[in-house]
Design a protein around this motif. Structure first.
Motif, PDB file in Angstrom:
ATOM      1  N   SER A 120       9.196   8.807 -14.721  1.00 25.61           N
ATOM      2  CA  SER A 120       8.314   9.965 -14.889  1.00 25.61           C
ATOM      3  C   SER A 120       6.845   9.596 -14.862  1.00 25.61           C
ATOM      4  CB  SER A 120       8.629  10.720 -16.190  1.00 25.61           C
ATOM      5  OG  SER A 120       9.962  11.177 -16.196  1.00 25.61           O
ATOM      6  N   GLY A 121       6.514   8.380 -14.480  1.00 25.77           N
ATOM      7  CA  GLY A 121       5.116   8.001 -14.383  1.00 25.77           C
ATOM      8  C   GLY A 121       4.436   8.632 -13.181  1.00 25.77           C
ATOM      9  N   GLN A 122       3.194   8.988 -13.328  1.00 28.58           N
ATOM     10  CA  GLN A 122       2.380   9.536 -12.260  1.00 28.58           C
ATOM     11  C   GLN A 122       1.013   8.884 -12.321  1.00 28.58           C
ATOM     12  OE1 GLN A 122       2.296  13.797 -12.412  1.00 28.58           O
ATOM     13  NE2 GLN A 122       4.510  14.018 -12.344  1.00 28.58           N
ATOM     14  N   ALA A 123       0.340   8.821 -11.187  1.00 29.93           N
ATOM     15  CA  ALA A 123      -0.964   8.164 -11.130  1.00 29.93           C
ATOM     16  C   ALA A 123      -1.800   8.831 -10.050  1.00 29.93           C
ATOM     17  CB  ALA A 123      -0.810   6.665 -10.857  1.00 29.93           C
ATOM     18  N   THR A 124      -3.087   8.494 -10.054  1.00 31.42           N
ATOM     19  CA  THR A 124      -4.012   8.930  -9.019  1.00 31.42           C
ATOM     20  C   THR A 124      -4.611   7.692  -8.374  1.00 31.42           C
ATOM     21  OG1 THR A 124      -4.544  10.932 -10.260  1.00 31.42           O
ATOM     22  CG2 THR A 124      -6.058  10.293  -8.518  1.00 31.42           C
ATOM     23  N   MET A 125      -4.599   7.654  -7.059  1.00 30.15           N
ATOM     24  CA  MET A 125      -5.110   6.508  -6.316  1.00 30.15           C
ATOM     25  C   MET A 125      -6.394   6.903  -5.611  1.00 30.15           C
ATOM     26  SD  MET A 125      -3.405   4.478  -3.101  1.00 30.15           S
ATOM     27  CE  MET A 125      -3.512   5.981  -2.121  1.00 30.15           C
ATOM     28  N   THR A 126      -7.435   6.070  -5.769  1.00 29.23           N
ATOM     29  CA  THR A 126      -8.698   6.269  -5.073  1.00 29.23           C
ATOM     30  C   THR A 126      -8.948   5.039  -4.214  1.00 29.23           C
ATOM     31  OG1 THR A 126      -9.527   7.516  -6.981  1.00 29.23           O
ATOM     32  CG2 THR A 126     -11.129   6.834  -5.326  1.00 29.23           C
ATOM     33  N   PRO A 127      -8.663   5.102  -2.913  1.00 35.03           N
ATOM     34  CA  PRO A 127      -8.865   3.926  -2.059  1.00 35.03           C
ATOM     35  C   PRO A 127     -10.336   3.753  -1.702  1.00 35.03           C
ATOM     36  CG  PRO A 127      -8.026   5.746  -0.763  1.00 35.03           C
ATOM     37  CD  PRO A 127      -8.075   6.229  -2.180  1.00 35.03           C
ATOM     38  N   ALA A 128     -10.662   2.576  -1.211  1.00 35.59           N
ATOM     39  CA  ALA A 128     -12.026   2.310  -0.772  1.00 35.59           C
ATOM     40  C   ALA A 128     -12.335   3.170   0.454  1.00 35.59           C
ATOM     41  CB  ALA A 128     -12.181   0.826  -0.427  1.00 35.59           C
ATOM     42  N   GLY A 129     -13.390   3.942   0.365  1.00 37.55           N
ATOM     43  CA  GLY A 129     -13.793   4.768   1.487  1.00 37.55           C
ATOM     44  C   GLY A 129     -12.927   5.976   1.725  1.00 37.55           C
ATOM     45  N   GLY A 130     -12.099   6.387   0.751  1.00 38.97           N
ATOM     46  CA  GLY A 130     -11.218   7.530   0.943  1.00 38.97           C
ATOM     47  C   GLY A 130     -11.250   8.455  -0.249  1.00 38.97           C
ATOM     48  N   GLN A 131     -10.503   9.540  -0.156  1.00 34.56           N
ATOM     49  CA  GLN A 131     -10.436  10.495  -1.243  1.00 34.56           C
ATOM     50  C   GLN A 131      -9.254  10.183  -2.153  1.00 34.56           C
ATOM     51  OE1 GLN A 131      -9.684  14.467   0.110  1.00 34.56           O
ATOM     52  NE2 GLN A 131      -7.795  13.943   1.183  1.00 34.56           N
ATOM     53  N   ALA A 132      -9.331  10.698  -3.365  1.00 29.84           N
ATOM     54  CA  ALA A 132      -8.274  10.469  -4.336  1.00 29.84           C
ATOM     55  C   ALA A 132      -7.009  11.212  -3.929  1.00 29.84           C
ATOM     56  CB  ALA A 132      -8.731  10.925  -5.717  1.00 29.84           C
ATOM     57  N   VAL A 133      -5.877  10.552  -4.097  1.00 27.33           N
ATOM     58  CA  VAL A 133      -4.580  11.151  -3.797  1.00 27.33           C
ATOM     59  C   VAL A 133      -3.676  10.959  -5.006  1.00 27.33           C
ATOM     60  CG1 VAL A 133      -4.777  10.796  -1.307  1.00 27.33           C
ATOM     61  CG2 VAL A 133      -3.735   9.027  -2.720  1.00 27.33           C
ATOM     62  N   ALA A 134      -2.747  11.870  -5.179  1.00 25.95           N
ATOM     63  CA  ALA A 134      -1.816  11.825  -6.296  1.00 25.95           C
ATOM     64  C   ALA A 134      -0.565  11.059  -5.910  1.00 25.95           C
ATOM     65  CB  ALA A 134      -1.458  13.239  -6.748  1.00 25.95           C
ATOM     66  N   ILE A 135      -0.063  10.261  -6.827  1.00 26.78           N
ATOM     67  CA  ILE A 135       1.173   9.509  -6.634  1.00 26.78           C
ATOM     68  C   ILE A 135       2.209  10.099  -7.572  1.00 26.78           C
ATOM     69  CG2 ILE A 135       2.260   7.238  -6.650  1.00 26.78           C
ATOM     70  CD1 ILE A 135      -0.481   5.999  -6.369  1.00 26.78           C
ATOM     71  N   ALA A 136       3.265  10.623  -7.016  1.00 23.29           N
ATOM     72  CA  ALA A 136       4.303  11.261  -7.813  1.00 23.29           C
ATOM     73  C   ALA A 136       5.214  10.216  -8.436  1.00 23.29           C
ATOM     74  CB  ALA A 136       5.108  12.233  -6.955  1.00 23.29           C
ATOM     75  N   SER A 137       6.099  10.676  -9.292  1.00 21.33           N
ATOM     76  CA  SER A 137       7.060   9.773  -9.908  1.00 21.33           C
ATOM     77  C   SER A 137       8.063   9.278  -8.885  1.00 21.33           C
ATOM     78  CB  SER A 137       7.779  10.498 -11.049  1.00 21.33           C
ATOM     79  OG  SER A 137       8.712   9.654 -11.675  1.00 21.33           O
ATOM     80  N   SER A 138       8.559   8.069  -9.081  1.00 20.66           N
ATOM     81  CA  SER A 138       9.547   7.438  -8.188  1.00 20.66           C
ATOM     82  C   SER A 138       9.008   7.331  -6.765  1.00 20.66           C
ATOM     83  CB  SER A 138      10.871   8.210  -8.199  1.00 20.66           C
ATOM     84  OG  SER A 138      11.422   8.228  -9.492  1.00 20.66           O
ATOM     85  N   GLU A 139       7.766   6.915  -6.650  1.00 17.10           N
ATOM     86  CA  GLU A 139       7.125   6.808  -5.343  1.00 17.10           C
ATOM     87  C   GLU A 139       6.474   5.447  -5.212  1.00 17.10           C
ATOM     88  OE1 GLU A 139       4.302   9.554  -2.422  1.00 17.10           O
ATOM     89  OE2 GLU A 139       4.222   9.837  -4.587  1.00 17.10           O
ATOM     90  N   GLU A 140       6.392   4.964  -3.982  1.00 19.88           N
ATOM     91  CA  GLU A 140       5.680   3.731  -3.669  1.00 19.88           C
ATOM     92  C   GLU A 140       4.641   4.027  -2.600  1.00 19.88           C
ATOM     93  OE1 GLU A 140       6.450  -0.895  -2.279  1.00 19.88           O
ATOM     94  OE2 GLU A 140       7.891   0.639  -1.705  1.00 19.88           O
ATOM     95  N   VAL A 141       3.417   3.587  -2.829  1.00 16.56           N
ATOM     96  CA  VAL A 141       2.375   3.683  -1.816  1.00 16.56           C
ATOM     97  C   VAL A 141       2.031   2.266  -1.367  1.00 16.56           C
ATOM     98  CG1 VAL A 141       1.421   5.876  -2.574  1.00 16.56           C
ATOM     99  CG2 VAL A 141       0.604   3.775  -3.607  1.00 16.56           C
ATOM    100  N   VAL A 142       1.866   2.112  -0.082  1.00 18.50           N
ATOM    101  CA  VAL A 142       1.569   0.824   0.521  1.00 18.50           C
ATOM    102  C   VAL A 142       0.223   0.938   1.221  1.00 18.50           C
ATOM    103  CG1 VAL A 142       2.318  -0.931   2.161  1.00 18.50           C
ATOM    104  CG2 VAL A 142       4.012   0.304   0.793  1.00 18.50           C
ATOM    105  N   LEU A 143      -0.692   0.013   0.918  1.00 19.10           N
ATOM    106  CA  LEU A 143      -2.018   0.011   1.513  1.00 19.10           C
ATOM    107  C   LEU A 143      -2.210  -1.274   2.298  1.00 19.10           C
ATOM    108  CD1 LEU A 143      -2.328   1.077  -1.735  1.00 19.10           C
ATOM    109  CD2 LEU A 143      -4.499   1.826  -0.774  1.00 19.10           C
ATOM    110  N   GLU A 144      -2.785  -1.157   3.475  1.00 21.40           N
ATOM    111  CA  GLU A 144      -3.073  -2.304   4.326  1.00 21.40           C
ATOM    112  C   GLU A 144      -4.508  -2.211   4.802  1.00 21.40           C
ATOM    113  OE1 GLU A 144      -0.161  -2.099   7.381  1.00 21.40           O
ATOM    114  OE2 GLU A 144       1.337  -3.240   6.247  1.00 21.40           O
ATOM    115  N   GLY A 145      -5.172  -3.359   4.838  1.00 24.55           N
ATOM    116  CA  GLY A 145      -6.580  -3.384   5.193  1.00 24.55           C
ATOM    117  C   GLY A 145      -7.445  -3.391   3.954  1.00 24.55           C
ATOM    118  N   VAL A 146      -8.754  -3.597   4.153  1.00 25.94           N
ATOM    119  CA  VAL A 146      -9.678  -3.706   3.029  1.00 25.94           C
ATOM    120  C   VAL A 146     -10.755  -2.636   3.082  1.00 25.94           C
ATOM    121  CG1 VAL A 146     -11.327  -5.205   1.842  1.00 25.94           C
ATOM    122  CG2 VAL A 146      -9.248  -6.180   2.823  1.00 25.94           C
ATOM    123  N   GLU A 147     -11.512  -2.576   4.159  1.00 22.50           N
ATOM    124  CA  GLU A 147     -12.631  -1.646   4.227  1.00 22.50           C
ATOM    125  C   GLU A 147     -12.159  -0.201   4.167  1.00 22.50           C
ATOM    126  OE1 GLU A 147     -15.729  -2.461   3.994  1.00 22.50           O
ATOM    127  OE2 GLU A 147     -15.253  -4.597   3.922  1.00 22.50           O
TER     128      GLU A 147
END
Length: 748
Positions: free
Chosen positions: A169-196
């Motif tokens: 039931s955990g939830q989070a908000t992700m703010t990537p470099a140079g992007g807008q904030a997105v919501a991460i739902a429960s039982s989800e995986e987000v994968v980020l590649e690159g730096v800039e």
């Protein structure tokens, strides 16, 4: 008439108060008026360290071995070597853990905000509770992750990208470099590649791996403690008291805790060292595995020849202190001709603490903040409104106990363990209490709790930039060199807040806007679904009452029972014994699967334990797994307790003894439903599909567990390609890259 009669009484009372203040002097304060200055943040605690674990604090000359029970401050860095493992306690029911080859640092720590950066490796946050209004932020090279609710969170950082997983039931908000904030739902995986400008893809959370299961099990043990009934809620390290001592009920003091296996002549605050903290100044770090709660809360009493820790009555808000001692110093303490010394003794029942840290109006003024029991001054009970002059406090009960006063030379204080520098003989009858800052200047060795060589993290993790919503705070104490220049006396750290430098040569973070709190009701955007050819298998049905074993995902957690800090720590390899006295291992061959996965009737025999599939979806069991990487076996393909493997999907075993094909796939009959079976009494039984958690679509031979063509759209529960790749068996003779404890390194 009444007003005229009352004026002389009021005037007399004011005159009496003025006279008492004049007599008592500047050091006289009411106990209740000094409490607010003492209430600071309870610092995160290094509660577990196994293997190669290194520690760095700004001011130290280099990395040093980490010491359990160290109170962390902003700017501190921790690193786990190839086979290291560490745990931070950041709340009464909240833990942060790091596996091998991981570096993390404490950036900010405030009552409503905890900020941790991860520049490499594997970090898990098991937050069973999060106080309302509190935010936890995890900073990585690709994005900042903001957490406001309880749950289980996992972050993996490699040189090419990062991944973040939410569970329970955990939830989070992700703010990537140079992007807008997105919501991460429960039982989800987000994968980020690159730096800039990293690319962001969303997948379903993968199955728990061996390290996740160990985290689950360890937290369950830590929060289920017997000692919690005697100690105020919110005190850290309570679980350790269950294993290293006994609770007794004695007159006057009520429930007290008596430590086990202490040497003859032992006294509190004699087995550890003093460390310089940016906010609290000189802070005690004890080497005993139970050495947190008894040294930062409560009082020590000497009862019937035994030292006992008395937590006092349970209170709503316990308050952390760097140590609960009375200091004695020069000029009355001399350990040799012309050589001054510093000595201290543990506070006894109800005695006040004279702080050496904090705001100027708080330092040197007696306080009982955090103490719920009766108050004593010079062995006399005082009420809560009594005005106390610190210069009149000259009696401390524990000074009459043999060997209770601990003394060291001033030039050894805070520079080496007390056991090595303690002075054996001291005249406790001529001690003069210290009533202000401890005027001993620290050096580079005073900022770490252990000495010796330590594993240094790679340069690329030290100098790696992270994304954050807040910059490190830079206020705090003056450098030690400045204190030496100004007369070799440290006036104590400034109390205008904790200080966080950039760590050990770390560059400043990339600041991004902080997301709006979830309580505002604003709905953030969702990350884009990623492409993958593999869908996560359906989880097992929850256990029903009477099932002898937990679901597949939790069986490994209980078998991997968490090893608490002790003299015999074990890696989370599935063989850690239980600490609750029921140490017997489960029977290897009599394990039953629960409910929908229960063992089939006698004639519906399972495959032999040695039979294994050789296709790409099943790997050989790996009992020496060390790293929490993406190549780790998932619970669906996890080894059974008897060492064999089982298909995690819905394909039942054939009762007719059909052999396997050369490619490892079990032969199946032609299309059509499975025929009913008969048990030993000749009664017809339903087909195995009736035992599954939910009815499946019509099966087509050779097309897997589901006929995807007959369902609308595309599969949603896809796992990331790297996770899917890890499921495939390595070609014969080819060895995968091994790092971080001898296990296959993940792609994420």
């Amino acid at each position: 008439m009444l007003r005229r009669a009352g004026r002389p009484a009021i005037s007399a009372a004011l005159a009496l108060m003025l006279a008492s203040q004049t007599v008592l002097g500047v050091g006289a304060v009411r106990a209740a008026e000094s409490d607010d200055g003492a209430i600071g943040n309870t610092p995160p605690r290094l509660s577990y360290a196994e293997g190669e674990v290194s520690y760095f604090r700004p001011g130290a000359s280099d990395w040093a071995p980490a010491q359990v029970n160290t109170a962390l401050a902003p700017g501190d860095e921790l690193y786990t070597g190839n086979r290291g493992n560490l745990e931070l306690q950041v709340g009464a029911r909240a833990f942060v853990r790091a596996w091998g080859d991981s570096q993390l640092g404490l950036v900010n720590h405030e009552p409503d905000f905890l900020q941790i950066k991860v520049t490499g490796g594997h970090v898990a946050l098991d937050l069973r509770s999060v106080d309302p209004g509190r935010t936890v932020e995890i900073d990585t090279p690709q994005a900042a992750f903001t957490i406001e609710r309880a749950g289980y969170y996992r972050v993996d950082v490699t040189q090419s990208g990062s991944s973040f997983v939410t569970r329970r039931s955990g939830q989070a908000t992700m703010t990537p470099a140079g992007g807008q904030a997105v919501a991460i739902a429960s039982s989800e995986e987000v994968v980020l590649e690159g730096v800039e400008t990293p690319t962001v893809r969303s997948y379903v959370a993968p199955e728990l791996d061996v390290w996740d299961r160990w985290n689950y099990a360890r937290t369950e043990d830590l929060i289920d403690t017997i000692s919690s009934r005697y100690v105020s809620a919110g005190v850290y390290g309570v679980d350790d008291l269950d294993h290293y001592g006994d609770w007794r009920v004695v007159p006057t003091y009520g429930s007290v805790w008596v430590p086990q296996s202490v040497p003859a002549g032992w006294a509190p605050y004699s087995t550890g060292r003093w460390v310089m903290d940016p906010y609290y100044g000189w802070t005690w770090v004890d080497t005993a595995p139970w050495g947190w709660a008894p040294y930062h809360y409560g009082r020590w009493v000497f009862v019937s020849g035994y030292w006992a820790w008395a937590p006092g009555p349970v209170i709503v808000r316990p308050v952390y202190a760097p140590a609960l001692v009375a200091f004695f110093g020069a000029p009355s303490v001399r350990v040799a001709i012309g050589v001054p010394g510093v000595s201290w003794v543990a506070l006894s029942w109800g005695e006040p603490l004279v702080p050496w840290w904090g705001r100027p109006q708080f330092v040197g003024r007696p306080t009982w903040v955090g103490w719920g029991g009766p108050r004593f001054v010079n062995n006399v009970v005082v009420n809560r409104t009594t005005v106390v002059n610190v210069t009149n406090i000259n009696v401390y009960r524990n000074t009459n106990v043999h060997n209770a006063v601990v003394a060291v030379r001033e030039d050894h204080f805070g520079r080496s363990p007390v056991q090595q520098a303690r002075i054996a003989q001291i005249d406790a009858r001529h001690l003069e209490p210290a009533r202000g800052p401890i005027r001993v200047a620290p050096d580079a060795s005073s900022f770490v709790a252990a000495s010796g060589r330590a594993t240094r993290p790679p340069d690329h993790t030290i100098t790696r930039t992270v994304v954050a919503t807040r910059a490190p705070r830079r206020d705090g104490p003056r450098p030690a060199d400045a204190a030496r220049v100004e007369g070799a006396h440290n006036e104590g750290p400034r109390a205008d807040g904790p200080r966080a430098g950039n760590g050990a040569g770390a560059p400043p973070p990339r600041i991004v806007p902080a997301p709006k709190p979830a309580s505002t009701g604003a709905v953030s955007a969702r990350p884009t679904f990623g492409n993958s050819q593999v869908e996560r298998q359906r989880p097992p049905q929850p256990r029903q009452f009477g099932a002898p074993e937990p679901p597949e995902a939790m069986r490994g957690a209980r078998d991997n029972e968490a090893q608490r800090p002790s003299g015999n720590p074990q890696r989370p390899d599935g063989n850690a014994p239980r600490r609750d006295g029921n140490n017997a291992q489960r029977s290897e061959g009599n394990t039953q699967r629960p409910d929908g996965n229960a063992q089939r009737p006698e004639n519906n025999a399972q495959r032999p334990g040695s039979a294994q599939r050789s296709d790409s979806s099943v790997q050989q069991p790996n009992s020496n797994a060390q790293r929490p990487d993406s190549n780790a076996q998932r619970p669906g393909n996890a080894p059974r307790p008897d060492g064999s493997t089982r298909r995690p999907d819905n394909s039942p075993a054939r009762p007719d003894g059909n052999t396997q094909r050369p490619d490892g796939n079990v032969q199946r009959p032609g299309p059509g439903p499975a025929a009913p079976r008969e048990d030993a009494r000749g009664q017809r039984q339903p087909p195995p599909q009736a035992q599954q958690p939910a009815p499946h679509p019509q099966r087509v031979e050779g097309r897997g567990p589901q006929q995807q063509q007959r369902l609308p759209g595309e599969p949603a529960n896809r796992i990331s390609p790297e996770r899917a790749e890890s499921r495939r068996q390595q070609p014969e003779g080819q060895q995968p890259e091994r790092r971080g404890g001898g296990k296959e390194q993940p792609g994420r």
